[in-house]
Design an enzyme around this catalytic site. Structure first.
Site, PDB file in Angstrom:
ATOM      1  N   GLU A 104      19.635 -31.782   8.975  1.00 12.74           N
ATOM      2  CA  GLU A 104      20.520 -32.853   9.401  1.00 12.74           C
ATOM      3  C   GLU A 104      21.332 -33.447   8.697  1.00 12.74           C
ATOM      4  O   GLU A 104      21.252 -33.342   7.140  1.00 12.74           O
ATOM      5  CB  GLU A 104      19.275 -33.629   9.743  1.00 12.74           C
ATOM      6  CG  GLU A 104      18.926 -33.825  11.289  1.00 12.74           C
ATOM      7  CD  GLU A 104      19.904 -34.509  12.467  1.00 12.74           C
ATOM      8  OE1 GLU A 104      21.072 -34.730  11.892  1.00 12.74           O
ATOM      9  OE2 GLU A 104      19.463 -34.732  13.424  1.00 12.74           O
ATOM     10  N   ASP A 105      22.323 -34.245   9.041  1.00 15.04           N
ATOM     11  CA  ASP A 105      23.331 -35.016   8.296  1.00 15.04           C
ATOM     12  C   ASP A 105      22.717 -36.448   7.620  1.00 15.04           C
ATOM     13  O   ASP A 105      22.650 -36.667   6.340  1.00 15.04           O
ATOM     14  CB  ASP A 105      24.745 -35.534   9.055  1.00 15.04           C
ATOM     15  CG  ASP A 105      24.139 -36.051  10.346  1.00 15.04           C
ATOM     16  OD1 ASP A 105      23.359 -36.159  10.842  1.00 15.04           O
ATOM     17  OD2 ASP A 105      25.364 -36.616  10.989  1.00 15.04           O
ATOM     18  N   ASP A 108      17.916 -41.839   9.903  1.00 16.18           N
ATOM     19  CA  ASP A 108      18.218 -43.061  10.062  1.00 16.18           C
ATOM     20  C   ASP A 108      16.771 -43.907  10.490  1.00 16.18           C
ATOM     21  O   ASP A 108      15.753 -43.858   9.810  1.00 16.18           O
ATOM     22  CB  ASP A 108      19.339 -43.636  10.876  1.00 16.18           C
ATOM     23  CG  ASP A 108      19.628 -45.002  10.816  1.00 16.18           C
ATOM     24  OD1 ASP A 108      18.801 -45.837  10.695  1.00 16.18           O
ATOM     25  OD2 ASP A 108      20.631 -45.343  11.046  1.00 16.18           O
ATOM     26  N   PHE A 157      25.790 -48.451   6.560  1.00 14.63           N
ATOM     27  CA  PHE A 157      26.676 -47.517   7.298  1.00 14.63           C
ATOM     28  C   PHE A 157      27.451 -46.539   6.678  1.00 14.63           C
ATOM     29  O   PHE A 157      28.609 -47.039   6.030  1.00 14.63           O
ATOM     30  CB  PHE A 157      27.385 -48.115   8.791  1.00 14.63           C
ATOM     31  CG  PHE A 157      27.772 -47.003   9.669  1.00 14.63           C
ATOM     32  CD1 PHE A 157      26.871 -46.522  10.444  1.00 14.63           C
ATOM     33  CD2 PHE A 157      29.188 -46.534   9.589  1.00 14.63           C
ATOM     34  CE1 PHE A 157      27.262 -45.613  11.471  1.00 14.63           C
ATOM     35  CE2 PHE A 157      29.640 -45.493  10.677  1.00 14.63           C
ATOM     36  CZ  PHE A 157      28.657 -45.109  11.543  1.00 14.63           C
ATOM     37  N   ARG A 170      34.951 -37.400   9.703  1.00 17.18           N
ATOM     38  CA  ARG A 170      34.119 -36.264   9.187  1.00 17.18           C
ATOM     39  C   ARG A 170      34.542 -35.478   8.371  1.00 17.18           C
ATOM     40  O   ARG A 170      33.852 -34.386   7.710  1.00 17.18           O
ATOM     41  CB  ARG A 170      33.864 -35.368  10.469  1.00 17.18           C
ATOM     42  CG  ARG A 170      32.950 -35.955  11.553  1.00 17.18           C
ATOM     43  CD  ARG A 170      32.447 -34.910  12.747  1.00 17.18           C
ATOM     44  NE  ARG A 170      31.963 -35.641  14.003  1.00 17.18           N
ATOM     45  CZ  ARG A 170      30.685 -35.858  14.037  1.00 17.18           C
ATOM     46  NH1 ARG A 170      29.922 -35.948  13.078  1.00 17.18           N
ATOM     47  NH2 ARG A 170      30.442 -36.348  15.351  1.00 17.18           N
TER      48      ARG A 170
HETATM   49  P1  IMP Z   1      18.450 -41.698  13.891  1.00 18.11           P
HETATM   50  O1  IMP Z   1      18.226 -43.128  13.965  1.00 18.11           O
HETATM   51  O2  IMP Z   1      17.575 -41.292  12.880  1.00 18.11           O
HETATM   52  O3  IMP Z   1      17.895 -41.055  15.183  1.00 18.11           O
HETATM   53  O4  IMP Z   1      19.627 -41.034  13.557  1.00 18.11           O
HETATM   54  C1  IMP Z   1      20.703 -40.769  14.755  1.00 18.11           C
HETATM   55  C2  IMP Z   1      22.024 -40.367  14.486  1.00 18.11           C
HETATM   56  O5  IMP Z   1      22.714 -41.612  14.084  1.00 18.11           O
HETATM   57  C3  IMP Z   1      22.145 -39.536  13.154  1.00 18.11           C
HETATM   58  O6  IMP Z   1      22.078 -38.181  13.368  1.00 18.11           O
HETATM   59  C4  IMP Z   1      23.765 -39.815  13.003  1.00 18.11           C
HETATM   60  O7  IMP Z   1      24.313 -39.192  13.891  1.00 18.11           O
HETATM   61  C5  IMP Z   1      23.779 -41.247  13.316  1.00 18.11           C
HETATM   62  N1  IMP Z   1      23.771 -42.203  12.026  1.00 18.11           N
HETATM   63  C6  IMP Z   1      23.007 -42.866  11.476  1.00 18.11           C
HETATM   64  N2  IMP Z   1      23.321 -43.669  10.505  1.00 18.11           N
HETATM   65  C7  IMP Z   1      24.541 -43.163  10.449  1.00 18.11           C
HETATM   66  C8  IMP Z   1      25.680 -43.592   9.299  1.00 18.11           C
HETATM   67  O8  IMP Z   1      25.286 -44.417   8.658  1.00 18.11           O
HETATM   68  N3  IMP Z   1      26.698 -42.966   9.503  1.00 18.11           N
HETATM   69  C9  IMP Z   1      27.164 -42.198  10.685  1.00 18.11           C
HETATM   70  N4  IMP Z   1      25.961 -41.769  11.492  1.00 18.11           N
HETATM   71  C10 IMP Z   1      24.959 -42.247  11.430  1.00 18.11           C
HETATM   72 MG    MG Z   2      24.410 -36.918  13.962  1.00 18.04          MG
END
Ligand code: IMP
Ligand code: MG
Length: 180
Positions: A104-105, A108, A157, A170
């Site tokens: 995963e990238d 969050d 962010f 990206r």
């Molecule tokens: P989750 O809140 O862990 O489900 O994260 C969901 C998705 O939000 C991640 O896979 C990213 O694509 C996006 N995301 C969360 N934080 C960031 C950020 O700081 N920059 C860019 N994308 C983010």
């Molecule tokens: Mg993502």
């Protein structure tokens, strides 16, 4: 190094983690994976789009024999009792009995990974772990064990190195954070 800024849509971002530092963290992660997955033929599942750069740079440094495949999560959201769950798309491999490592990238809130792990576990792999480039520990809302983390960051962010802001950013080699 002089900070650099970039404007994407309506927001300004400033350099935060340089490419060299990212690669150093990824190299450590690769060594850990080589140790933990020796003789296990792990299957890496990279989650598109965000993890494409991370996956490429990590794979170049993993030397134990392994396989990689790419999955996507549906952008439409299906409400379930646990919250918002995205459906896994493009998983053609039989992961039954395999040692799976999700790439995963960023993690969050953890909603995405939590939903993904549930769907993968239903297919009865031998094991599933998560390797993420970035983790925001302050934001985590699930009891998730993210075993492999290249770098933790505060609740800012970020874009670059695969991560986007509404589609842009990206392609940036470094990671940038939003200018508050
Ligand atoms: P989750 O809140 O862990 O489900 O994260 C969901 C998705 O939000 C991640 O896979 C990213 O694509 C996006 N995301 C969360 N934080 C960031 C950020 O700081 N920059 C860019 N994308 C983010
Ligand atoms: Mg993502």
């Amino acid at each position: 190094m002089e900070p650099r800024t970039v404007t994407l849509h309506d927001c300004q971002f400033s350099t935060y983690i340089c490419e060299e530092e990212i690669i150093a963290h990824i190299s450590l992660l690769a060594r850990q994976l080589d140790k933990d997955y020796a003789n296990k033929n792990p299957l890496f599942l990279a989650v598109l789009n965000g993890s494409f750069m991370f996956a490429a740079d990590l794979m170049k440094r993993v030397s134990t024999p392994c396989e990689i495949s790419f999955i996507r999560l549906s952008s439409y959201k299906d409400m379930q009792s646990t919250g918002t769950v995205k459906e896994v798309l493009g998983l053609t491999e039989d992961i039954g009995g395999r040692h799976v490592v999700v790439l995963e990238d960023i993690v969050d809130t953890g909603h995405t990974v939590h939903g993904l792990l549930q769907q993968l576990q239903a297919r009865q792999p031998a094991s599933v772990e998560v390797a993420t480039l970035l983790l925001k520990p302050e934001c985590l809302q699930h009891q998730l064990e993210v075993k492999y983390v290249a770098r933790t960051i505060p609740n800012d962010f970020v874009v670059g190195y695969g991560l986007d802001y509404n589609g842009l950013g990206r392609n940036l080699r470094d990671i940038y954070k939003i200018v508050s």
